[in-house]
Design an enzyme around this catalytic site. Structure first.
Site, PDB file in Angstrom:
ATOM      1  N   ASP A   1       1.220  -4.874  12.898  1.00 11.80           N
ATOM      2  CA  ASP A   1      -0.013  -4.460  12.218  1.00 11.80           C
ATOM      3  C   ASP A   1      -0.066  -5.254  10.914  1.00 11.80           C
ATOM      4  OD1 ASP A   1      -2.339  -2.961  11.527  1.00 11.80           O
ATOM      5  OD2 ASP A   1      -1.144  -1.621  10.295  1.00 11.80           O
ATOM      6  N   SER A   2      -1.156  -5.108  10.180  1.00 12.53           N
ATOM      7  CA  SER A   2      -1.240  -5.779   8.882  1.00 12.53           C
ATOM      8  C   SER A   2      -0.358  -5.083   7.849  1.00 12.53           C
ATOM      9  CB  SER A   2      -2.692  -5.745   8.395  1.00 12.53           C
ATOM     10  OG  SER A   2      -3.116  -4.398   8.312  1.00 12.53           O
TER      11      SER A   2
ATOM     12  N   CYS B   1      -3.008  -2.598  15.829  1.00 12.37           N
ATOM     13  CA  CYS B   1      -4.003  -2.874  14.799  1.00 12.37           C
ATOM     14  C   CYS B   1      -5.352  -3.005  15.493  1.00 12.37           C
ATOM     15  CB  CYS B   1      -3.640  -4.188  14.101  1.00 12.37           C
ATOM     16  SG  CYS B   1      -4.926  -4.812  13.005  1.00 12.37           S
TER      17      CYS B   1
ATOM     18  N   GLU C   1      -2.515   2.319   2.436  1.00 13.04           N
ATOM     19  CA  GLU C   1      -1.361   1.501   2.002  1.00 13.04           C
ATOM     20  C   GLU C   1      -0.856   1.981   0.638  1.00 13.04           C
ATOM     21  OE1 GLU C   1       0.281  -1.424   3.397  1.00 13.04           O
ATOM     22  OE2 GLU C   1      -0.725  -0.757   5.214  1.00 13.04           O
TER      23      GLU C   1
ATOM     24  N   CYS D   1      -8.860   2.558  13.669  1.00 14.08           N
ATOM     25  CA  CYS D   1      -7.936   1.750  12.863  1.00 14.08           C
ATOM     26  C   CYS D   1      -6.652   2.574  12.785  1.00 14.08           C
ATOM     27  CB  CYS D   1      -8.523   1.546  11.476  1.00 14.08           C
ATOM     28  SG  CYS D   1      -7.339   0.959  10.242  1.00 14.08           S
TER      29      CYS D   1
ATOM     30  N   HIS E   1      -4.485   2.865  10.616  1.00 13.71           N
ATOM     31  CA  HIS E   1      -4.187   3.527   9.340  1.00 13.71           C
ATOM     32  C   HIS E   1      -4.815   4.926   9.264  1.00 13.71           C
ATOM     33  CE1 HIS E   1      -3.120  -0.545   7.942  1.00 13.71           C
ATOM     34  NE2 HIS E   1      -2.586  -0.003   6.861  1.00 13.71           N
TER      35      HIS E   1
HETATM   36  N1  DGL Z   1      -4.422  -1.035  10.794  1.00 14.01           N
HETATM   37  C1  DGL Z   1      -5.401  -2.041  10.990  1.00 14.01           C
HETATM   38  C2  DGL Z   1      -6.433  -1.690  11.999  1.00 14.01           C
HETATM   39  O1  DGL Z   1      -6.099  -0.907  12.874  1.00 14.01           O
HETATM   40  C3  DGL Z   1      -5.742  -2.984   9.898  1.00 14.01           C
HETATM   41  C4  DGL Z   1      -6.348  -2.508   8.630  1.00 14.01           C
HETATM   42  C5  DGL Z   1      -6.547  -3.684   7.695  1.00 14.01           C
HETATM   43  O2  DGL Z   1      -5.590  -4.474   7.534  1.00 14.01           O
HETATM   44  O3  DGL Z   1      -7.640  -3.835   7.156  1.00 14.01           O
HETATM   45  O4  DGL Z   1      -7.526  -2.153  11.981  1.00 14.01           O
END
Ligand code: DGL
Length: 258
Positions: free
Chosen positions: A10-11, A73, A152, A182, A184
């Site tokens: 993931d990022s 992600c 984050e 997402c 997150h």
């Molecule tokens: N967790 C990521 C997603 O599912 C990336 C969020 C990001 O880096 O902007 O899209």
């Protein structure tokens, strides 16, 4: 039996919401997790950029002889999965397809909301994928660019988070289900539920874990096998947030992904 590890990326810390569900269902699997914290956020980057980053991440994970790569992600799934599947021989899955299959098989929904990063919503990948498989369904998309950076930062339950969630979901009509598009966003699940009552919240991590339970060639129970977590930058809050998600202290390694 296949004792090779699973690779995922993931990022940042968001993919750990998927990692956590996989560990719960498949505790024998060894996981190599890559958080591309140097390039966070992915949600505001161009498609071409996301494809390049996804390729780099996959090439890093391939060094561990992984049996499967999970793009944990939504942004990279929506913009790069189709491209990288054509390039690499290793099986690669994203978070969209298994979730759409789950929706199709399990639930009779008419109105579905999708919340995700700007890049994911712009790609329209969720809506296209859902409408390809399910007829007579209405999709309501909402980009939420502030949520991944707040996650984050560990701001998932303070006053700012409450107001932000309220603002993002205020225009949704009555939904049958809301997809957290997402990885997150499960960190905000409690607040989201408080603001959208009587709506089924779809957490993609849980669906990916069930998908693997059915489809993965499993590993044996090997003692002293520990997961490995790599970050491309460590000047971030990863450890603090990871601790909240996993309830355990983890060790991280800094890497350069080329
Ligand atoms: N967790 C990521 C997603 O599912 C990336 C969020 C990001 O880096 O902007 O899209």
């Amino acid at each position: 039996m296949d004792n090779r590890p699973i690779g995922m990326f993931d990022s940042g810390v968001g993919g750990l919401t998927v990692y956590k569900e996989i560990k719960r269902k498949l505790p024998n699997e060894k996981i190599i997790y890559l958080g591309d914290t140097k390039e966070f956020p992915y949600g505001s980057k161009s498609k071409q950029n996301i494809i390049e980053l996804t390729k780099k991440n996959i090439e890093f994970l391939l060094k561990f002889n992984v049996k499967l790569i999970i793009i944990a992600c939504g942004t990279a799934t929506s913009q790069a999965l189709d491209v990288v599947k054509e390039i690499y021989r290793v099986p690669i899955i994203g978070i969209i397809e298994p979730t759409v299959d789950y929706i199709k098989e399990n639930i009779d929904y008419k109105n579905i909301g999708i919340i995700a990063t700007r890049g994911t919503i712009k790609s329209n990948a969720w809506e296209k994928s859902i409408k390809k498989k399910i007829k007579n369904i209405k999709i309501y998309n909402k980009e939420c660019p502030l949520l991944a950076p707040m996650a984050e930062e560990g701001w998932t339950d303070n006053e700012i988070a409450k107001l932000t969630i309220k603002e993002y979901v205020k225009d949704f009509p009555k939904l049958d289900a809301l997809v957290l598009g997402c990885t997150h966003y499960p960190l905000f699940e409690k607040l989201i539920k408080e603001n959208i009552k009587d709506t089924y919240i779809i957490n993609t991590g849980k669906i990916i874990a069930s998908y693997l339970e059915k489809n993965l060639e499993r590993a044996e129970n090997i003692k002293n096998k520990s997961d490995e977590i790599y970050l491309t930058d460590t000047e971030c809050n990863f450890l603090v947030v990871a601790d909240k998600i996993l309830n355990e202290n983890i060790k991280i390694n800094k890497v350069e992904v080329k």
